[in-house]
Design a protein around this motif. Structure first.
Motif, PDB file in Angstrom:
ATOM      1  N   GLY A 183       0.819  -1.193  -0.014  1.00 37.96           N
ATOM      2  CA  GLY A 183       0.098  -0.141  -0.116  1.00 37.96           C
ATOM      3  C   GLY A 183       0.848   1.296   0.147  1.00 37.96           C
ATOM      4  N   THR A 184       0.805   2.099   1.158  1.00 37.61           N
ATOM      5  CA  THR A 184       1.543   3.449   1.124  1.00 37.61           C
ATOM      6  C   THR A 184       2.646   3.451   2.112  1.00 37.61           C
ATOM      7  N   LYS A 185       2.873   1.984   2.109  1.00 34.01           N
ATOM      8  CA  LYS A 185       4.185   1.762   3.136  1.00 34.01           C
ATOM      9  C   LYS A 185       5.100   0.872   2.251  1.00 34.01           C
ATOM     10  N   VAL A 186       6.556   1.001   2.975  1.00 38.34           N
ATOM     11  CA  VAL A 186       7.315   0.036   2.445  1.00 38.34           C
ATOM     12  C   VAL A 186       7.674  -0.703   3.727  1.00 38.34           C
ATOM     13  N   ILE A 187       7.872  -2.112   3.424  1.00 40.94           N
ATOM     14  CA  ILE A 187       8.206  -3.147   4.391  1.00 40.94           C
ATOM     15  C   ILE A 187       9.935  -3.519   4.097  1.00 40.94           C
ATOM     16  N   PHE A 188      10.657  -3.680   5.048  1.00 38.98           N
ATOM     17  CA  PHE A 188      11.806  -3.879   4.729  1.00 38.98           C
ATOM     18  C   PHE A 188      12.254  -4.869   5.996  1.00 38.98           C
ATOM     19  N   SER A 189      13.711  -5.380   5.775  1.00 37.32           N
ATOM     20  CA  SER A 189      14.413  -6.268   6.690  1.00 37.32           C
ATOM     21  C   SER A 189      15.313  -5.421   7.467  1.00 37.32           C
ATOM     22  N   SER A 190      15.683  -5.826   8.815  1.00 37.05           N
ATOM     23  CA  SER A 190      16.509  -4.991   9.359  1.00 37.05           C
ATOM     24  C   SER A 190      17.050  -5.799  10.545  1.00 37.05           C
ATOM     25  N   ALA A 191      18.375  -5.727  11.100  1.00 34.37           N
ATOM     26  CA  ALA A 191      19.113  -6.358  11.885  1.00 34.37           C
ATOM     27  C   ALA A 191      19.074  -5.531  13.309  1.00 34.37           C
ATOM     28  N   THR A 235      10.043 -14.122  14.508  1.00 34.84           N
ATOM     29  CA  THR A 235      10.629 -14.914  15.383  1.00 34.84           C
ATOM     30  C   THR A 235      11.797 -14.372  15.897  1.00 34.84           C
ATOM     31  N   LYS A 236      12.401 -15.429  16.588  1.00 32.89           N
ATOM     32  CA  LYS A 236      13.982 -15.435  17.077  1.00 32.89           C
ATOM     33  C   LYS A 236      14.896 -15.655  16.074  1.00 32.89           C
ATOM     34  N   PHE A 237      14.463 -16.199  14.946  1.00 38.41           N
ATOM     35  CA  PHE A 237      15.390 -16.457  13.882  1.00 38.41           C
ATOM     36  C   PHE A 237      15.026 -15.284  13.042  1.00 38.41           C
ATOM     37  N   HIS A 238      15.536 -15.748  11.490  1.00 34.92           N
ATOM     38  CA  HIS A 238      15.336 -14.441  10.515  1.00 34.92           C
ATOM     39  C   HIS A 238      14.110 -14.616   9.630  1.00 34.92           C
ATOM     40  N   GLU A 239      13.388 -13.493   9.302  1.00 32.79           N
ATOM     41  CA  GLU A 239      12.557 -13.036   8.388  1.00 32.79           C
ATOM     42  C   GLU A 239      13.226 -11.974   7.522  1.00 32.79           C
ATOM     43  N   ASP A 240      12.679 -12.179   6.227  1.00 28.91           N
ATOM     44  CA  ASP A 240      12.940 -10.931   5.503  1.00 28.91           C
ATOM     45  C   ASP A 240      12.326 -11.146   4.210  1.00 28.91           C
ATOM     46  N   THR A 241      12.558 -10.186   3.196  1.00 31.76           N
ATOM     47  CA  THR A 241      11.887 -10.091   1.607  1.00 31.76           C
ATOM     48  C   THR A 241      10.419 -10.636   1.697  1.00 31.76           C
ATOM     49  N   PRO A 242       9.699  -9.706   1.992  1.00 32.87           N
ATOM     50  CA  PRO A 242       8.252 -10.154   1.952  1.00 32.87           C
ATOM     51  C   PRO A 242       7.680  -9.661   0.474  1.00 32.87           C
ATOM     52  N   ALA A 243       6.438 -10.154   0.395  1.00 33.86           N
ATOM     53  CA  ALA A 243       5.803  -9.865  -0.957  1.00 33.86           C
ATOM     54  C   ALA A 243       4.306  -9.879  -0.597  1.00 33.86           C
ATOM     55  N   PHE A 244       3.662  -8.725  -0.865  1.00 39.96           N
ATOM     56  CA  PHE A 244       2.247  -8.485  -0.622  1.00 39.96           C
ATOM     57  C   PHE A 244       1.480  -8.597  -1.777  1.00 39.96           C
ATOM     58  N   THR A 250      -2.547 -10.993   2.244  1.00 37.94           N
ATOM     59  CA  THR A 250      -1.737 -12.195   2.024  1.00 37.94           C
ATOM     60  C   THR A 250      -0.300 -11.551   1.798  1.00 37.94           C
ATOM     61  N   VAL A 251       0.590 -12.391   2.669  1.00 39.73           N
ATOM     62  CA  VAL A 251       1.922 -11.943   2.563  1.00 39.73           C
ATOM     63  C   VAL A 251       2.895 -13.353   2.248  1.00 39.73           C
ATOM     64  N   TYR A 252       4.020 -13.273   1.294  1.00 35.22           N
ATOM     65  CA  TYR A 252       4.632 -14.419   1.226  1.00 35.22           C
ATOM     66  C   TYR A 252       6.028 -13.892   1.748  1.00 35.22           C
ATOM     67  N   PHE A 253       6.799 -14.441   2.336  1.00 37.95           N
ATOM     68  CA  PHE A 253       8.147 -13.966   2.930  1.00 37.95           C
ATOM     69  C   PHE A 253       9.173 -15.248   3.321  1.00 37.95           C
ATOM     70  N   SER A 300      14.991 -21.965  -0.423  1.00 42.02           N
ATOM     71  CA  SER A 300      14.151 -21.283  -1.298  1.00 42.02           C
ATOM     72  C   SER A 300      13.807 -19.867  -0.593  1.00 42.02           C
ATOM     73  N   ALA A 301      14.085 -18.737  -1.143  1.00 39.88           N
ATOM     74  CA  ALA A 301      14.093 -17.498  -0.422  1.00 39.88           C
ATOM     75  C   ALA A 301      13.592 -16.455  -1.533  1.00 39.88           C
ATOM     76  N   HIS A 302      13.231 -15.408  -0.726  1.00 37.61           N
ATOM     77  CA  HIS A 302      13.148 -13.820  -1.579  1.00 37.61           C
ATOM     78  C   HIS A 302      11.866 -14.178  -2.629  1.00 37.61           C
ATOM     79  N   PRO A 303      10.472 -14.310  -2.254  1.00 40.37           N
ATOM     80  CA  PRO A 303       9.261 -14.512  -3.160  1.00 40.37           C
ATOM     81  C   PRO A 303       9.234 -12.965  -3.922  1.00 40.37           C
ATOM     82  N   ALA A 304       8.489 -13.215  -4.860  1.00 43.70           N
ATOM     83  CA  ALA A 304       8.036 -11.850  -5.714  1.00 43.70           C
ATOM     84  C   ALA A 304       6.754 -12.366  -6.343  1.00 43.70           C
ATOM     85  N   LEU A 305       5.693 -11.551  -6.464  1.00 41.16           N
ATOM     86  CA  LEU A 305       4.443 -11.793  -7.036  1.00 41.16           C
ATOM     87  C   LEU A 305       4.498 -11.158  -8.475  1.00 41.16           C
TER      88      LEU A 305
END
Length: 664
Positions: A183-191, A235-244, A250-253, A300-305
């Protein structure tokens, strides 16, 4: 350290759960993201019309073939005529006979013959023809999937200077990367604040695991305050690169294989997998599910629609990958199930790493690669997704500087309307290990032209409306088609610069024509005017039938006047016309060059003209319809008189036959 999920672009990693020690082993993976003339109508009638008649050359060829007069050129012309009209089974008959008589043909013949053999389900023979095509055509892409790129630095230079890039203003001293529009947001990954015990063996500084964060986008492309995003996704592990999805429900990540409290498989190894989740009625992300094509044996990683949300692109090192990581696509079915992942092929994937795919609303695929020629590390590339859904990608371009640098540049996303977007890079001058940069694209990468022209009659110059024009690339893959307008004008838009094309033009009663054209290397227009030959030739008293059929030579042996078999093929064309028009009368005129004596040449030409007349009489043409005369060297058509030095080719022009219509 770069987040472990992020390391799929950099590393393959193993996590041993003992005393909370995490050992990372460097290796990489990432993700990517006939006109059918219908059968030509035969000339109708055998009748006069204002002293004109119409001769259909193609039909004549077939009729004389059926009477037993054959030549390789005849077979090829008839075969091509049917091939151009997509009547492949009919074309096969003529190609097969031509090949049987002479297996040594031009490269394009084998390709066309192979296609007609498939139409007749002769697959083994078709494969053999394609093998011959490969031998003859060299580096043709139909025989060889891709060829090595050359002058890539020059190409990158030409593509550079198209982006105005700035720090996005949301970066920390840790890794920030992998943006996605929601939408009007950017979602990103950060450590930036997700833990304190994760390190890897590398020259870069250790960093925490990554989580997802969000930031609002202002009209000028700047980003606002940063907040954690999707509490239940992290989670306490890694999440990144979503696609909405566009509705945001619905999100794929990407995530380590962590679900239901477990962060590793039975062998204590964590891998990257793609998950999906949906928003519930309370606005929370729930129903977190691993996609069915994930495995504990590969990542497998980094989904895109895709824009229509019916295809998911991603990166993986699954079995069948060309390199360390390849880009794949998988169909999303109506019921939410998934098809079988499909490798995007050698045009995209290399023996290196392809990763971080993104598809914009113009169906342009962006991805990062260190296998395609670039400036160093991961570079960002672009290609167009084929409209027919195939994997026949035409061109893969490096997007150039400033988007690319000698370091890692990846995860580009762009709004097709505003031309604003974001990319990630660990280039010099950043705040953290990886940083997010905002940009605006100032000009498109694709150099395109307008191909235009007018279709006319080759003899009368009259404009020809309703001609069908088909555009092919240099490998004869069909690209577009159009029809000439009332003024004979046509145009093809969005044609790639610096590229060779073929335009096939067809119209009822005209010979189908293929015209080659090379588009200029800069934006603009390229003009290609096309003249078509009318197969229904207008003839009247005084016209020469030899001109219609291109009969220029007298096929006689030295000092002979008997009709040779090869001459009979051409004479059969004249015979056919005379049979179609019983009232037509012709005068047969034979000529020689200037060599030998004047008197000898007159007698020789007279014998040859009479021999030609007698051949036609022997085939059933009434004697009173024919006259003949030899002119010797009295009507030379060039300078080659006695004593003038000429080439054999110049002398040959004077040794000609004429079949002049005296009455209709």
């Amino acid at each position: 350290m770069k987040s472990t999920i992020h390391e799929f672009r950099k590393n393959n990693f193993k996590i041993v759960s003992k005393n909370k020690i995490i050992y990372l082993v460097l290796v990489t993976l990432t993700c990517l993201n006939s006109y059918s003339q219908g059968s030509r109508k035969e000339v109708k009638g055998n009748k006069e019309y204002d002293k004109y008649a119409y001769v259909d050359a193609i039909k004549t060829y077939e009729r004389i073939y059926n009477k037993g007069y054959k030549s390789p050129d005849l077979l090829l012309k008839i075969g091509n005529a049917y091939y151009f009209n997509a009547e492949l089974e009919k074309a096969n008959k003529w190609y097969d006979e031509l090949y049987a008589s002479n297996p040594d043909q031009e490269a394009e013949f084998y390709y066309r013959f192979a296609q007609t053999l498939k139409a007749t389900k002769e697959y083994t023979k078709s494969d053999a023809m394609m093998a011959k095509f490969g031998e003859k055509s060299g580096n043709d892409s139909r025989a060889k999937l891709f060829s090595q790129k050359r002058n890539y630095l020059e190409d990158i230079k030409n593509n550079s200077g198209r982006y105005k890039i700035e720090n996005a203003g949301i970066n920390s001293k840790y890794s920030d990367y992998g943006t996605a529009f929601m939408g009007t947001k950017v979602i990103f990954s950060s450590a930036r604040d997700t833990g304190n015990f994760s390190k890897r063996i590398h020259t870069w500084t250790g960093q925490y695991f990554t989580n997802l964060y969000g930031s609002p986008i202002a009209e000028d492309g700047s980003l606002g305050a940063v907040d954690k995003f999707g509490k239940k996704l992290n989670t306490k592990f890694h999440e990144d690169t979503p696609a909405f999805t566009k509705d945001g429900k619905t999100v794929y990540f990407t995530r380590n294989n962590f679900l239901d409290g477990r962060g590793y498989d039975g062998k204590k190894v964590t891998l990257l997998k793609i998950y999906t989740a949906k928003v519930d009625k309370d606005g929370q992300w729930n129903n977190i599910t691993a996609l069915p094509f994930n495995s504990d044996n590969y990542q497998s990683a980094h989904p895109a629609l895709s824009p229509d949300e019916k295809t998911l692109y991603f990166a993986s090192d699954m079995e069948g990958s060309r390199g360390q990581s390849d880009l794949y696509r998988v169909k999303i079915n109506e019921d939410g199930s998934f098809g079988t992942p499909e490798n995007l092929g050698d045009k995209i994937n290399t023996s290196g790493r392809e990763t971080y795919p993104f598809v914009n609303d113009d169906n342009e695929l962006y991805f990062a690669s260190d296998g395609q020629p670039g400036l160093g590390g991961l570079d960002i590339f672009i290609t167009k997704l084929p409209k027919d859904g195939s994997l026949e990608f035409k061109q893969v371009l490096n997007v150039g500087e400033e988007a690319n640098s000698p370091k890692d540049d990846f995860a580009l996303i762009i709004n097709s309307k505003t031309k604003r977007g974001f990319l990630s890079s660990n280039r010099d001058g950043g705040q953290g290990n990886d940083d997010i940069y905002k940009f605006i694209e100032t000009r498109p990468i694709w150099c395109e032209q307008l191909l235009f022209g007018v279709v006319t009659d080759a003899k009368t110059n009259a404009v020809l409306p309703n001609a069908k024009l088909i555009l092919f690339d240099e490998k004869f893959n069909q690209l577009k088609e159009t029809t000439s307008d009332a003024e004979g004008n046509y145009e093809f838009k969005e044609i790639e610069c610096g590229t060779k094309y073929f335009v096939r033009t067809s119209l009822e009663s005209y010979t189908t024509k293929e015209s080659a054209v090379i588009i200029g290397k800069t934006d603009g227009k390229t003009e290609l005017n096309i003249e078509l030959e009318n197969t229904q030739k207008q003839v009247k008293p005084g016209d020469d039938l030899a001109d219609i059929f291109g009969i220029n030579l007298i096929y006689f042996d030295l000092d002979k006047w008997n009709i040779r078999p090869d001459a009979a093929v051409d004479l059969a064309k004249i015979l056919d016309v005379l049979e179609q028009y019983p009232s037509m009368k012709i005068d047969i005129r034979s000529h020689t060059d200037s060599r030998a004596s004047f008197a000898y040449n007159v007698k020789l030409s007279d014998r040859r003209a009479n021999s030609t007349m007698q051949w036609l009489i022997s085939k059933g043409i009434a004697k009173e319809r024919l006259t003949s005369k030899g002119f010797g060297e009295t009507q030379l058509i060039n300078k080659c008189a006695d004593g003038v030095e000429c080439t054999e080719a110049e002398h040959q022009l004077n040794r000609r036959s004429q079949f002049v219509i005296t009455s209709l």
